[in-house]
Design a protein around this motif. Structure first.
Motif, short mmCIF file in Angstrom:
data_model
loop_
_atom_site.label_atom_id
_atom_site.label_comp_id
_atom_site.label_asym_id
_atom_site.label_seq_id
_atom_site.Cartn_x
_atom_site.Cartn_y
_atom_site.Cartn_z
N ASP A 350 -7.98 -28.00 6.09
CA ASP A 350 -6.52 -28.03 5.94
C ASP A 350 -6.09 -29.43 5.51
N VAL A 351 -5.00 -29.48 4.74
CA VAL A 351 -4.51 -30.77 4.23
C VAL A 351 -4.19 -31.69 5.40
N GLY A 352 -4.68 -32.92 5.31
CA GLY A 352 -4.43 -33.90 6.36
C GLY A 352 -5.44 -33.88 7.47
N ALA A 353 -6.48 -33.06 7.35
CA ALA A 353 -7.51 -33.02 8.40
C ALA A 353 -8.31 -34.31 8.38
N ILE A 354 -8.79 -34.69 9.55
CA ILE A 354 -9.62 -35.89 9.66
C ILE A 354 -10.85 -35.74 8.77
N GLY A 355 -11.13 -36.78 8.01
CA GLY A 355 -12.29 -36.77 7.12
C GLY A 355 -12.03 -36.21 5.74
N TRP A 356 -10.78 -35.88 5.43
CA TRP A 356 -10.44 -35.37 4.09
C TRP A 356 -9.35 -36.24 3.49
N PRO A 357 -9.67 -37.08 2.52
CA PRO A 357 -10.98 -37.28 1.89
C PRO A 357 -11.89 -38.17 2.73
N THR A 358 -13.12 -38.29 2.26
CA THR A 358 -14.11 -39.16 2.87
C THR A 358 -14.35 -40.34 1.94
N THR A 359 -14.52 -41.52 2.54
CA THR A 359 -14.92 -42.69 1.76
C THR A 359 -16.39 -42.98 2.03
N GLY A 360 -17.18 -43.04 0.96
CA GLY A 360 -18.58 -43.43 1.08
C GLY A 360 -18.71 -44.92 0.86
N VAL A 361 -19.42 -45.60 1.74
CA VAL A 361 -19.63 -47.05 1.64
C VAL A 361 -21.11 -47.32 1.77
N GLU A 362 -21.69 -48.00 0.79
CA GLU A 362 -23.09 -48.41 0.92
C GLU A 362 -23.15 -49.69 1.74
N ALA A 363 -23.97 -49.65 2.80
CA ALA A 363 -24.12 -50.81 3.68
C ALA A 363 -25.53 -50.84 4.21
N ASP A 364 -25.95 -52.04 4.65
CA ASP A 364 -27.32 -52.16 5.14
C ASP A 364 -27.45 -51.79 6.61
N PHE A 381 -17.25 -45.02 -2.96
CA PHE A 381 -16.72 -43.89 -3.74
C PHE A 381 -15.87 -43.05 -2.80
N VAL A 382 -15.01 -42.23 -3.37
CA VAL A 382 -14.15 -41.35 -2.59
C VAL A 382 -14.56 -39.90 -2.86
N ASP A 383 -14.79 -39.16 -1.79
CA ASP A 383 -15.15 -37.75 -1.87
C ASP A 383 -13.91 -36.93 -1.51
N LEU A 384 -13.28 -36.34 -2.52
CA LEU A 384 -12.05 -35.58 -2.29
C LEU A 384 -12.30 -34.22 -1.67
N THR A 385 -13.56 -33.81 -1.59
CA THR A 385 -13.89 -32.50 -1.03
C THR A 385 -14.25 -32.57 0.45
N ALA A 386 -14.36 -33.78 0.98
CA ALA A 386 -14.73 -33.97 2.40
C ALA A 386 -16.10 -33.38 2.71
N SER A 387 -17.00 -33.40 1.74
CA SER A 387 -18.34 -32.87 1.98
C SER A 387 -19.12 -33.86 2.84
N ARG A 388 -20.29 -33.42 3.26
CA ARG A 388 -21.18 -34.30 4.01
C ARG A 388 -22.34 -34.82 3.17
N ALA A 474 -10.29 -30.17 -11.37
CA ALA A 474 -9.88 -30.88 -10.16
C ALA A 474 -10.90 -31.97 -9.82
N LYS A 475 -10.41 -33.13 -9.39
CA LYS A 475 -11.29 -34.24 -9.06
C LYS A 475 -12.04 -33.96 -7.76
N GLU A 476 -13.32 -34.27 -7.79
CA GLU A 476 -14.15 -34.13 -6.60
C GLU A 476 -14.61 -35.49 -6.07
N LEU A 477 -14.99 -36.38 -6.98
CA LEU A 477 -15.49 -37.71 -6.61
C LEU A 477 -14.86 -38.76 -7.52
N MET A 478 -14.60 -39.94 -6.97
CA MET A 478 -14.11 -41.07 -7.75
C MET A 478 -14.89 -42.31 -7.32
N SER A 479 -15.33 -43.09 -8.30
CA SER A 479 -16.12 -44.28 -8.00
C SER A 479 -15.27 -45.53 -8.03
N SER A 480 -15.77 -46.57 -7.40
CA SER A 480 -15.24 -47.91 -7.62
C SER A 480 -15.65 -48.38 -9.00
#
Length: 489
Positions: A350-364, A381-388, A474-480
């Protein structure tokens, strides 16, 4: 009451405020308090005084003692010059007390200068046993100002996934009570929902407050797979921005002739934090007062690290046009997203659910410092689908030089640039390579393997970024961005 009559041997080693000692764990201590306790002190109480100078906003204590194998037992508490601040008995050897948060057992609040006291009780000390104790005192511990955990929750370089914008009862988050009434929504529900959705990190960003940090410090040890990042949404008349990685109070009341936005942003940086612009293209005026980003004249956008390019809130807001305008102006800003969740019980999908969208961050590693560094360096990157599982990354190379997303590739005008794109779980979608915010090549279908695009640098500087779109567009992923001939600020 003072218990100095029970001291047998007490040595107080005082380090000057500006000079730190090196202690056993390799980090500096400002004071080291030591002493011996004998069997004559069995079942007594005593106090160990120490002086806190002016200007301290956090006290951290590490306490250890010998003789445990002979059942020696020392319990710990603390008092400031005015009041009791807590006691943990024998269940904690480390605690911290800050203005807005404290280790459970202890009370947060102002740190008055003057004589503080460790409160030590002796439940058991055998007649011939001598126990040596050492208390290491640290003032304004930087690590505890920016994180609620001393250890990384996971190690190893990979893509960690999280939500960087949400609200609880500490501002305007609300949900239904047991009887079905709308009430302020407990912070615990937000953390629990994020954990159930497999997120690696979250930032709870209640408006203009730091009251939520105390509960976050309490919850972090239990949620040891979910990193809780200190955050707050600075809600101004000129728009909203998040500050991450700072627990100290920060004033948000920016006004003409008053508090300067640039000074606030520099203060956040000096404290180890970063700032991101929120929902820049949201409606403004009386529709959503203060929501649209209209920064004061003279604002240095280079003091921001990121733009929230996707905000889901009640509806989806894209700020990609604003983001591109700031990249065009020469600012290097990473892409992040946030659910802007105000109700932890909203169901996934549902719109506004926690984790939608998801931000992916590469870190050590999964720590506050590492996640913030990943954002600073544009490894997001931003995952607009809130996938795992979806992922998007790319590199560019020319003439033996290469750069990855977030970095810079310098090449002469007209040089052929090879762009190598890596996606996961995007089969059936198309990749769009954007140069300076515009589509630069025909869409690349994602079938198998990693698509590779070839582009030409025509002149000057450019930035490249990627969007993955589904069959309907529809956008699914967006990169930096990845930057070409783009100087650092």
């Amino acid at each position: 009451m003072r218990w100095s009559a029970y001291f047998v041997l007490l040595t107080v080693a005082l380090a000057p405020w500006a000079v730190a000692q090196q202690v056993s764990n390799g980090t500096p201590a400002d004071l080291v308090l030591t002493g011996d306790v004998t069997g004559e002190q069995n079942q007594t109480y005593f106090e160990v005084p120490f002086t806190v100078p002016a200007g301290v906003h956090r006290i951290s204590v590490d306490f250890q003692y010998t003789g445990k194998e002979q059942r020696a037992t020392l319990d710990l508490g603390i008092a400031d010059p005015e009041r009791f601040r807590g006691a943990s008995g024998g269940n904690k050897s480390h605690f911290t007390i800050g203005e807005a948060d404290a280790t459970p057992s202890y009370l947060p609040g102002a740190i008055p200068a003057g004589k503080w006291r460790l409160l030590i009780s002796v439940p058991n000390m055998r007649a011939r046993v001598v126990s040596h104790y050492k208390a290491e005192i640290r003032f304004n511990a930087r690590a505890e100002d920016s994180s609620f955990t001393a250890q990384a929750l996971a190690v190893g370089t990979r893509w960690y996934r999280g939500d960087l914008h949400m609200h609880t009862a500490h501002s305007d988050g609300n949900c239904k009570s047991q009887s079905g009434r709308q009430v302020p929504c407990p912070l615990f529900l937000t953390v629990q929902a994020a954990a159930s959705r497999g997120l690696d990190f979250i930032a709870i960003t209640d408006h203009n407050t730091d009251s939520h940090y105390d509960q976050m410090r309490e919850l972090q040890p239990f949620f040891d797979h979910l990193l809780l990042i200190p955050g707050r949404e600075m809600t101004t008349f000129h728009g909203h921005f998040n500050v991450f990685g700072v627990t100290q109070f920060m004033d948000w009341r920016i006004s003409k002739g008053g508090l300067d936005l640039n000074a606030v942003l520099r203060d956040a940086r000096s404290k180890g934090g970063i700032a991101s612009v929120n929902h820049a293209e949201a409606p403004g005026g009386e529709v959503c007062m203060g929501c649209r980003w209209t920064p004061p004249e003279g604002t240095d956008m280079g003091l921001f690290s990121a733009v929230e390019v996707i905000n889901y809130g009640d509806v989806m807001f894209s700020s990609a046009k604003y983001w591109d305008s700031q990249l065009r102006a020469g600012h290097r800003l990473a892409a992040i997203g946030g659910s802007d969740n105000h109700n932890a019980t909203i169901a996934p999908g549902d719109v506004g659910a926690i984790g939608w969208p998801t931000t992916g961050v590469e870190a050590d590693e999964l720590s506050v410092g590492a996640i913030l560094d990943g954002i600073r360096t544009g490894r997001t990157f931003v995952d607009l689908t809130a996938s795992r599982d979806k992922m998007l990354d790319f590199t560019a190379d020319a003439g033996g030089a290469s750069a990855k997303m977030g970095g810079t590739l310098d090449a002469e005008a007209g040089t052929k640039i090879s762009v190598h794109i890596h996606t996961i779980a995007a089969k059936g979608s198309t990749i769009h390579l954007l140069m300076d915010g515009e589509d630069s090549n025909p869409p690349l279908p994602v079938d198998a393997g990693d698509p590779t695009a070839i582009v030409s640098v025509t002149a000057g500087r450019h930035w490249l970024r990627l969007e993955v779109r589904d069959a309907s567009g529809a956008k699914e992923l967006m990169s930096s961005p990845l930057y070409l001939n783009f100087p650092q600020e």
